[in-house]
Design a protein around this motif. Structure first.
Motif, PDB file in Angstrom:
ATOM      1  N   LEU A  65     -10.308  -2.060  -2.286  1.00  0.00           N
ATOM      2  CA  LEU A  65      -8.773  -2.995  -2.044  1.00  0.00           C
ATOM      3  C   LEU A  65      -9.055  -3.674  -0.787  1.00  0.00           C
ATOM      4  O   LEU A  65      -9.559  -3.156  -0.195  1.00  0.00           O
ATOM      5  N   GLU A  66      -8.289  -4.606  -0.992  1.00  0.00           N
ATOM      6  CA  GLU A  66      -8.433  -6.224   0.236  1.00  0.00           C
ATOM      7  C   GLU A  66      -7.098  -5.865   0.032  1.00  0.00           C
ATOM      8  O   GLU A  66      -6.750  -6.427   1.656  1.00  0.00           O
ATOM      9  N   THR A  67      -5.703  -5.451  -0.250  1.00  0.00           N
ATOM     10  CA  THR A  67      -4.831  -6.040   0.071  1.00  0.00           C
ATOM     11  C   THR A  67      -3.491  -4.943  -0.216  1.00  0.00           C
ATOM     12  O   THR A  67      -3.629  -4.450  -1.061  1.00  0.00           O
ATOM     13  N   LEU A  68      -3.211  -3.774   1.351  1.00  0.00           N
ATOM     14  CA  LEU A  68      -2.522  -2.726   0.584  1.00  0.00           C
ATOM     15  C   LEU A  68      -0.758  -3.612   1.538  1.00  0.00           C
ATOM     16  O   LEU A  68      -1.153  -3.299   2.650  1.00  0.00           O
ATOM     17  N   ASN A  69       0.280  -2.650   1.170  1.00  0.00           N
ATOM     18  CA  ASN A  69       1.028  -2.985   1.218  1.00  0.00           C
ATOM     19  C   ASN A  69       2.098  -1.739   0.912  1.00  0.00           C
ATOM     20  O   ASN A  69       2.559  -0.807   0.405  1.00  0.00           O
ATOM     21  N   LEU A  70       1.916  -1.338   2.286  1.00  0.00           N
ATOM     22  CA  LEU A  70       2.757   0.318   2.769  1.00  0.00           C
ATOM     23  C   LEU A  70       4.099   0.064   3.165  1.00  0.00           C
ATOM     24  O   LEU A  70       4.608   0.586   4.222  1.00  0.00           O
ATOM     25  N   SER A  71       4.561  -1.598   3.655  1.00  0.00           N
ATOM     26  CA  SER A  71       6.467  -1.233   3.790  1.00  0.00           C
ATOM     27  C   SER A  71       7.079  -0.923   3.930  1.00  0.00           C
ATOM     28  O   SER A  71       7.450   0.031   2.718  1.00  0.00           O
ATOM     29  N   ASN A  72       8.626  -0.715   4.371  1.00  0.00           N
ATOM     30  CA  ASN A  72       9.531   0.247   3.909  1.00  0.00           C
ATOM     31  C   ASN A  72       9.419   1.153   3.637  1.00  0.00           C
ATOM     32  O   ASN A  72      10.176   2.085   2.372  1.00  0.00           O
ATOM     33  N   ASN A  73       8.599   2.353   4.473  1.00  0.00           N
ATOM     34  CA  ASN A  73       8.416   3.621   4.063  1.00  0.00           C
ATOM     35  C   ASN A  73       8.950   4.432   5.384  1.00  0.00           C
ATOM     36  O   ASN A  73       9.570   4.318   5.746  1.00  0.00           O
ATOM     37  N   GLN A  74       8.859   5.889   5.391  1.00  0.00           N
ATOM     38  CA  GLN A  74       8.523   6.864   6.102  1.00  0.00           C
ATOM     39  C   GLN A  74       7.255   7.425   6.154  1.00  0.00           C
ATOM     40  O   GLN A  74       7.401   8.117   7.454  1.00  0.00           O
ATOM     41  N   ILE A  75       6.177   6.239   6.682  1.00  0.00           N
ATOM     42  CA  ILE A  75       4.908   7.038   7.230  1.00  0.00           C
ATOM     43  C   ILE A  75       4.717   7.591   9.120  1.00  0.00           C
ATOM     44  O   ILE A  75       5.122   5.794   9.614  1.00  0.00           O
ATOM     45  N   GLU A  76       3.837   8.085   9.039  1.00  0.00           N
ATOM     46  CA  GLU A  76       4.302   8.279  10.832  1.00  0.00           C
ATOM     47  C   GLU A  76       3.147   8.249  11.254  1.00  0.00           C
ATOM     48  O   GLU A  76       2.904   8.021  12.151  1.00  0.00           O
ATOM     49  N   LYS A  77       2.063   8.623   9.715  1.00  0.00           N
ATOM     50  CA  LYS A  77       0.824   8.373  10.810  1.00  0.00           C
ATOM     51  C   LYS A  77      -0.521   7.148  10.127  1.00  0.00           C
ATOM     52  O   LYS A  77       0.137   7.706   8.848  1.00  0.00           O
ATOM     53  N   ILE A  78      -0.897   6.412  10.589  1.00  0.00           N
ATOM     54  CA  ILE A  78      -2.294   5.859   9.485  1.00  0.00           C
ATOM     55  C   ILE A  78      -3.498   6.909   9.388  1.00  0.00           C
ATOM     56  O   ILE A  78      -4.124   7.302  10.494  1.00  0.00           O
ATOM     57  N   GLU A  79      -3.809   6.925   8.357  1.00  0.00           N
ATOM     58  CA  GLU A  79      -4.502   7.827   8.300  1.00  0.00           C
ATOM     59  C   GLU A  79      -4.847   7.849   6.412  1.00  0.00           C
ATOM     60  O   GLU A  79      -4.790   7.252   5.931  1.00  0.00           O
ATOM     61  N   LYS A  80      -6.502   8.624   6.736  1.00  0.00           N
ATOM     62  CA  LYS A  80      -7.378   8.290   5.541  1.00  0.00           C
ATOM     63  C   LYS A  80      -7.284   7.206   4.511  1.00  0.00           C
ATOM     64  O   LYS A  80      -7.497   6.626   3.716  1.00  0.00           O
ATOM     65  N   LEU A  81      -7.395   6.424   5.502  1.00  0.00           N
ATOM     66  CA  LEU A  81      -7.938   4.994   5.031  1.00  0.00           C
ATOM     67  C   LEU A  81      -9.891   4.183   5.204  1.00  0.00           C
ATOM     68  O   LEU A  81      -9.869   3.248   5.337  1.00  0.00           O
ATOM     69  N   ASP A  82     -10.605   5.278   5.571  1.00  0.00           N
ATOM     70  CA  ASP A  82     -11.597   4.916   5.850  1.00  0.00           C
ATOM     71  C   ASP A  82     -12.666   4.840   4.795  1.00  0.00           C
ATOM     72  O   ASP A  82     -13.189   3.808   4.980  1.00  0.00           O
ATOM     73  N   LYS A  83     -11.927   4.883   3.861  1.00  0.00           N
ATOM     74  CA  LYS A  83     -13.010   4.612   2.483  1.00  0.00           C
ATOM     75  C   LYS A  83     -12.452   3.013   2.237  1.00  0.00           C
ATOM     76  O   LYS A  83     -13.447   2.569   1.178  1.00  0.00           O
ATOM     77  N   LEU A  84     -11.398   2.708   2.589  1.00  0.00           N
ATOM     78  CA  LEU A  84     -10.685   1.153   1.981  1.00  0.00           C
ATOM     79  C   LEU A  84     -11.594  -0.195   3.149  1.00  0.00           C
ATOM     80  O   LEU A  84     -11.280  -0.753   4.181  1.00  0.00           O
ATOM     81  N   VAL A  85     -13.117   0.327   3.565  1.00  0.00           N
ATOM     82  CA  VAL A  85     -13.917  -0.623   4.019  1.00  0.00           C
ATOM     83  C   VAL A  85     -13.618  -2.322   4.032  1.00  0.00           C
ATOM     84  O   VAL A  85     -13.330  -3.141   4.849  1.00  0.00           O
ATOM     85  N   LYS A  86     -12.840  -2.498   3.308  1.00  0.00           N
ATOM     86  CA  LYS A  86     -12.971  -4.043   2.567  1.00  0.00           C
ATOM     87  C   LYS A  86     -11.406  -4.880   2.347  1.00  0.00           C
ATOM     88  O   LYS A  86     -11.286  -5.954   2.534  1.00  0.00           O
ATOM     89  N   LEU A  87     -10.750  -3.861   3.432  1.00  0.00           N
ATOM     90  CA  LEU A  87     -10.156  -4.053   3.266  1.00  0.00           C
ATOM     91  C   LEU A  87      -9.084  -5.276   4.411  1.00  0.00           C
ATOM     92  O   LEU A  87     -10.460  -5.409   5.216  1.00  0.00           O
ATOM     93  N   ARG A  88      -8.460  -6.399   4.167  1.00  0.00           N
ATOM     94  CA  ARG A  88      -8.532  -7.758   4.863  1.00  0.00           C
ATOM     95  C   ARG A  88      -6.950  -7.253   5.230  1.00  0.00           C
ATOM     96  O   ARG A  88      -6.973  -8.239   6.217  1.00  0.00           O
ATOM     97  N   GLU A  89      -6.073  -6.927   4.335  1.00  0.00           N
ATOM     98  CA  GLU A  89      -4.399  -7.141   5.044  1.00  0.00           C
ATOM     99  C   GLU A  89      -3.785  -5.793   4.245  1.00  0.00           C
ATOM    100  O   GLU A  89      -4.032  -5.387   3.936  1.00  0.00           O
ATOM    101  N   LEU A  90      -2.932  -5.085   6.263  1.00  0.00           N
ATOM    102  CA  LEU A  90      -2.781  -3.967   5.905  1.00  0.00           C
ATOM    103  C   LEU A  90      -1.221  -4.455   6.355  1.00  0.00           C
ATOM    104  O   LEU A  90      -1.378  -4.406   7.590  1.00  0.00           O
ATOM    105  N   ASN A  91      -0.566  -3.798   5.780  1.00  0.00           N
ATOM    106  CA  ASN A  91       1.590  -4.010   5.725  1.00  0.00           C
ATOM    107  C   ASN A  91       1.833  -2.654   5.832  1.00  0.00           C
ATOM    108  O   ASN A  91       1.833  -2.383   4.620  1.00  0.00           O
ATOM    109  N   LEU A  92       2.479  -2.129   7.040  1.00  0.00           N
ATOM    110  CA  LEU A  92       2.632  -0.871   7.601  1.00  0.00           C
ATOM    111  C   LEU A  92       3.725  -1.164   8.450  1.00  0.00           C
ATOM    112  O   LEU A  92       4.465  -0.298   9.153  1.00  0.00           O
TER     113      LEU A  92
END
Length: 209
Positions: A124-151
């Motif tokens: 995964l290179e782009t992940l969009n998790l915007s407009n949610n109720q997320i309280e903690k940034i976690e469990k993303l350690d496997k996404l080492v190729k991620l270039r864009e993260l929208n929280l």
């Protein structure tokens, strides 16, 4: 000619005629050109592939409903599950995904609260998790190729869980509840080019992680 010889000749004609396959006999059917029905194997295979694709086209809402019904989870919370990811992305192999949009409508009555089940999305290179109720940034350690993260527009109060993302170039944390920026963000995240922290509660830069 004698009568006996005539009868023998007739018998020979009859036996030779009986050996000649009639148009309705099974032997003659095998000598004919193949019927359209003989090509049904590839069509059935294509149909089975189409059916599998149709199954992947299942709407996210029906997948969620089935999951929630089976597990009895809270009706106001959406959960990130593998079937849901496959339905949204229309991709059976999660390792092939490069972009994933898990954002929710601003006025939606169901929003993600937890980041989970993304381990198999290793490319995964782009992940969009915007407009949610997320309280903690976690469990993303496997996404080492991620270039864009929208929280953006969640309920995150702390920048964490992204120290390992050496390829991350864009990080959007606008509209959260962050008060401190850890110093390691600038030290460890060398590839980071854009950091959006608008509409937060930032008061200081902290040495604490």
């Amino acid at each position: 000619m004698k009568k006996g010889s005539v009868r023998k000749g007739l018998c020979r004609k009859q036996t030779s005629a009986s050996r000649t396959p009639s148009p309705m006999s099974p032997v003659s059917a095998s000598t004919r050109s193949p019927s359209p029905l003989s090509h049904q194997a590839p069509l059935s295979a294509c149909r089975s592939m189409e059916q599998s694709h149709q199954q992947l086209d299942t709407t996210a809402e029906s997948v969620e409903a089935a999951f929630e019904y089976e597990n009895g989870v809270s009706p106001g919370v959406r959960y990130i599950t593998e079937p849901l990811i496959k339905a949204l992305s229309k991709q059976e192999n999660l390792a092939c995904l490069s972009t994933l949009n898990l954002s929710s409508p601003k006025d939606g009555d169901k929003k993600f609260k937890y980041i989970e089940n993304l381990e198999k999305c290793s490319k995964l290179e782009t992940l969009n998790l915007s407009n949610n109720q997320i309280e903690k940034i976690e469990k993303l350690d496997k996404l080492v190729k991620l270039r864009e993260l929208n929280l953006s527009y969640n309920k995150i109060s702390k920048i964490e869980g992204i120290e390992h993302m050496q390829n991350l170039q864009r990080l959007n944390l606008a509209g959260n509840e962050i008060e401190h920026i850890p110093v390691w963000v600038g030290k460890k995240m060398r590839s980071l080019r854009i950091l959006n922290l608008k509409q937060n509660k930032i008061s200081s830069v902290s040495d604490h992680s």
